[in-house]
Design a protein around this motif. Structure first.
Motif, PDB file in Angstrom:
ATOM      1  N   UNK A 315      55.982  58.881  39.072  1.00 18.67           N
ATOM      2  CA  UNK A 315      57.053  59.719  38.310  1.00 18.67           C
ATOM      3  C   UNK A 315      57.719  60.753  39.234  1.00 18.67           C
ATOM      4  N   UNK A 316      59.156  61.172  39.120  1.00 15.93           N
ATOM      5  CA  UNK A 316      59.730  62.004  39.753  1.00 15.93           C
ATOM      6  C   UNK A 316      60.745  62.825  38.583  1.00 15.93           C
ATOM      7  N   UNK A 317      61.172  63.745  39.203  1.00  9.75           N
ATOM      8  CA  UNK A 317      62.130  64.665  38.057  1.00  9.75           C
ATOM      9  C   UNK A 317      63.175  63.785  38.014  1.00  9.75           C
ATOM     10  N   UNK A 318      63.619  63.563  36.683  1.00  7.07           N
ATOM     11  CA  UNK A 318      64.977  62.682  36.731  1.00  7.07           C
ATOM     12  C   UNK A 318      66.236  63.151  37.372  1.00  7.07           C
ATOM     13  N   UNK A 319      66.297  64.572  37.844  1.00  2.00           N
ATOM     14  CA  UNK A 319      67.393  64.816  38.481  1.00  2.00           C
ATOM     15  C   UNK A 319      67.418  64.184  39.912  1.00  2.00           C
ATOM     16  N   UNK A 320      66.318  63.515  40.511  1.00  2.00           N
ATOM     17  CA  UNK A 320      66.350  63.017  41.752  1.00  2.00           C
ATOM     18  C   UNK A 320      66.400  61.480  41.852  1.00  2.00           C
ATOM     19  N   UNK A 321      66.604  61.022  40.681  1.00  3.33           N
ATOM     20  CA  UNK A 321      66.402  59.516  40.308  1.00  3.33           C
ATOM     21  C   UNK A 321      67.683  58.760  41.508  1.00  3.33           C
ATOM     22  N   UNK A 322      68.652  59.157  41.357  1.00  2.00           N
ATOM     23  CA  UNK A 322      69.584  58.419  42.157  1.00  2.00           C
ATOM     24  C   UNK A 322      69.473  58.579  43.706  1.00  2.00           C
ATOM     25  N   UNK A 323      69.020  59.546  44.227  1.00  3.14           N
ATOM     26  CA  UNK A 323      68.496  60.005  45.528  1.00  3.14           C
ATOM     27  C   UNK A 323      67.320  59.000  45.843  1.00  3.14           C
ATOM     28  N   UNK A 324      66.417  59.051  45.079  1.00  3.16           N
ATOM     29  CA  UNK A 324      65.195  58.200  45.380  1.00  3.16           C
ATOM     30  C   UNK A 324      65.221  56.714  45.344  1.00  3.16           C
ATOM     31  N   UNK A 325      66.244  56.261  44.408  1.00  2.75           N
ATOM     32  CA  UNK A 325      66.518  55.076  44.149  1.00  2.75           C
ATOM     33  C   UNK A 325      67.369  54.370  45.571  1.00  2.75           C
ATOM     34  N   UNK A 326      68.249  55.247  46.113  1.00  7.60           N
ATOM     35  CA  UNK A 326      68.950  54.938  47.018  1.00  7.60           C
ATOM     36  C   UNK A 326      68.095  54.752  48.512  1.00  7.60           C
ATOM     37  N   UNK A 327      67.374  55.802  48.651  1.00 16.41           N
ATOM     38  CA  UNK A 327      66.333  55.741  49.686  1.00 16.41           C
ATOM     39  C   UNK A 327      65.511  54.781  49.980  1.00 16.41           C
ATOM     40  N   UNK A 328      64.961  54.410  48.703  1.00 17.96           N
ATOM     41  CA  UNK A 328      63.892  53.218  48.739  1.00 17.96           C
ATOM     42  C   UNK A 328      64.467  51.902  48.943  1.00 17.96           C
ATOM     43  N   UNK A 329      65.698  51.584  48.471  1.00 24.93           N
ATOM     44  CA  UNK A 329      66.587  50.410  48.614  1.00 24.93           C
ATOM     45  C   UNK A 329      66.966  50.338  50.050  1.00 24.93           C
ATOM     46  N   UNK A 330      67.221  51.424  50.585  1.00 24.11           N
ATOM     47  CA  UNK A 330      67.568  51.444  51.952  1.00 24.11           C
ATOM     48  C   UNK A 330      66.485  50.681  52.842  1.00 24.11           C
ATOM     49  N   UNK A 331      65.191  51.237  52.290  1.00 24.65           N
ATOM     50  CA  UNK A 331      64.227  50.480  53.096  1.00 24.65           C
ATOM     51  C   UNK A 331      63.650  49.095  52.713  1.00 24.65           C
ATOM     52  N   UNK A 332      64.599  48.648  51.878  1.00 27.07           N
ATOM     53  CA  UNK A 332      64.240  47.091  51.449  1.00 27.07           C
ATOM     54  C   UNK A 332      63.302  46.959  50.288  1.00 27.07           C
ATOM     55  N   UNK A 333      63.177  47.898  49.463  1.00 22.65           N
ATOM     56  CA  UNK A 333      62.308  47.712  48.369  1.00 22.65           C
ATOM     57  C   UNK A 333      62.798  47.274  46.999  1.00 22.65           C
ATOM     58  N   UNK A 334      62.451  46.757  46.377  1.00 19.72           N
ATOM     59  CA  UNK A 334      62.590  46.415  44.863  1.00 19.72           C
ATOM     60  C   UNK A 334      62.068  47.414  44.031  1.00 19.72           C
ATOM     61  N   UNK A 335      62.849  47.961  43.107  1.00 17.24           N
ATOM     62  CA  UNK A 335      62.425  48.920  42.212  1.00 17.24           C
ATOM     63  C   UNK A 335      62.725  48.887  40.592  1.00 17.24           C
ATOM     64  N   UNK A 336      62.144  49.410  39.784  1.00 14.30           N
ATOM     65  CA  UNK A 336      62.530  49.395  38.498  1.00 14.30           C
ATOM     66  C   UNK A 336      62.281  50.932  38.203  1.00 14.30           C
ATOM     67  N   UNK A 337      63.237  51.339  37.261  1.00 13.21           N
ATOM     68  CA  UNK A 337      63.612  52.784  36.860  1.00 13.21           C
ATOM     69  C   UNK A 337      63.207  52.612  35.484  1.00 13.21           C
ATOM     70  N   UNK A 338      62.541  53.361  34.895  1.00 14.81           N
ATOM     71  CA  UNK A 338      62.394  53.707  33.422  1.00 14.81           C
ATOM     72  C   UNK A 338      62.738  54.956  32.997  1.00 14.81           C
ATOM     73  N   UNK A 339      63.827  55.579  32.645  1.00 15.11           N
ATOM     74  CA  UNK A 339      64.328  56.743  32.386  1.00 15.11           C
ATOM     75  C   UNK A 339      63.891  57.444  30.977  1.00 15.11           C
ATOM     76  N   UNK A 340      63.977  58.629  30.820  1.00 17.38           N
ATOM     77  CA  UNK A 340      63.649  59.240  29.500  1.00 17.38           C
ATOM     78  C   UNK A 340      62.148  59.148  29.141  1.00 17.38           C
TER      79      UNK A 340
END
Length: 406
Positions: A315-340
């Motif tokens: 888990x991460x703070x929701x405020x960092x969601x977009x940044x984390x998703x962008x950085x991980x996708x740049x590394x070629x990872x497939x991710x799933x994000x569950x908010x709230x």
């Protein structure tokens, strides 16, 4: 010389009427034979003219990304105003009070602006003032580098200042004054029958603080624990005895249980997102390292970490969601994000090797049809990730299940 450190939060110094209550606490400490050292936070909370958040807003109105060094210069002002006014209040009552900045008080930090780490604390000036019968009024939250730069200690920094001074001065006690009567078994806004704890161990209160309780900063507790300085959390607005924080046993609470209670309190953190990273086609250990290194390099803190073959969850703070998703996708990872999401935790030094604790935790949530998205546990805590809409029901059910209202 019997030294006591008395720290007063923002609501405790916000008005002349409340500062009179602070004066009463300081005078009573002297009547009891103590030499008090007073530590103050900035006056009031967000929206008040001299509150730290208000000062930050003023600085950021000029430039949202203002440099951390410059931000520290304005954040430094809140405690200085508060300390001057509090010193004046004591002087008006006939006490010889002397205002000190964090640097004046001997707190030396590194140059990590906005979140500086304390390198050393030299109490010589404070000791000199105490020997003269004076009352030092110290700005909390502040330090100074060896080069003379102003720094601040991060959120909860005034608690840290009080503990650091208590340790440096070999104080008999550190009192943390706030607007509540002590540390409670749960948030009273959620649990009507939450109660004040008379006593709690350093280890337990650190866990509560790390898991979301906001009564005292865990950094302050960890510093006091190093020299076994007792802390008391109590209210400026009453004479309630508060909650004593100390070593309940000679050994660490995780190694020796000397109390009957399994659980001490229930707390929670909101505004979280869960991220699942798929590791298919990669070497698990290598991929795990790269995932967490990517996030660390982006200054993103992670929690509730589960590493499985083929998948990582955290888990991460929701405020960092977009940044984390962008950085991980740049590394070629497939991710799933569950908010709230929210994390609910039961904390207690008596959990170690007690059968059925996890079963009770799961049963309490399941009986209230609360989805459990992820869990993690240690010798002193169990945490679960749940939908944020269910956090109130989760806290209530766990508080009842573990008998914390009794």
């Amino acid at each position: 010389m019997r030294i006591i450190v008395q720290k007063f939060g923002g609501t405790s110094v916000a008005s002349p009427e409340v500062r009179e209550l602070v004066l009463h606490k300081v005078k009573r400490a002297r009547e009891q034979g103590f030499s008090p050292v007073v530590v103050v936070s900035a006056m009031g909370r967000k929206g008040a003219p001299y509150a730290t958040d208000t000062l930050i807003g003023i600085a950021q109105s000029a430039f949202k990304q203002i440099a951390a060094r410059e931000l520290d210069q304005i954040m430094y002002c809140g405690e200085m105003i508060s300390a001057v006014v509090m010193a004046g209040t004591l002087q008006a009552a006939g006490l010889e009070a002397v205002m000190l900045t964090g640097g004046n008080a001997g707190i030396v930090t590194d140059a990590n602006f906005n979140n500086a780490r304390i390198l050393k604390s030299d109490p010589a000036r404070i000791i000199c003032l105490l020997r003269q019968g004076k009352v030092p009024v110290v700005c909390g939250f502040q330090g100074m580098t060896n080069e003379g730069e102003f720094t601040t200690l991060g959120r909860g920094g005034s608690d840290t200042t009080a503990s650091v001074l208590g340790a440096a001065l070999n104080a008999e006690l550190v009192e943390i004054y706030t607007d509540v009567d002590g540390i409670m078994t749960a948030d009273p806004r959620i649990v009507d029958n939450a109660r004040i704890l008379d006593c709690i161990s350093y280890a337990e209160v650190c866990q509560l603080a790390h898991q979301g309780a906001k009564v005292i900063h865990p950094r302050a507790v960890e510093i006091a624990m190093q020299k076994n300085i007792p802390l008391v959390v109590k209210s400026t607005f009453s004479d309630a005895p508060g909650t004593l924080i100390t070593n309940i046993a000679k050994e660490d609470i995780s190694n020796a249980v000397v109390i009957d209670r399994v659980a001490t309190g229930v707390t929670y953190l909101t505004n979280l997102v869960q991220i699942k990273v798929q590791l298919a086609g990669t070497t698990a250990s290598d991929a795990s390292y790269k995932v967490f290194k990517t996030l660390a390099d982006s200054d993103i803190s992670v929690d509730l970490i589960n590493v499985h073959p083929g998948q990582i969850m955290f888990t991460i703070n929701a405020d960092h969601t977009d940044k984390a998703a962008e950085k991980l996708k740049q590394q070629g990872y497939q991710i799933e994000v569950l908010a709230n999401c929210a994390k609910v935790s039961v904390v207690g030094g008596g959990m170690r090797e007690v059968p059925g604790v996890m079963a009770n935790f799961i049963e309490a949530l399941s009986n209230n049809t609360i989805a459990i998205l992820q869990t993690v546990d240690s010798h002193t805590s169990i945490s679960a990730l749940v939908p944020q809409n269910d956090v109130g029901a989760a806290v209530k059910s766990l508080h009842e299940k573990f008998g914390l209202s009794n």
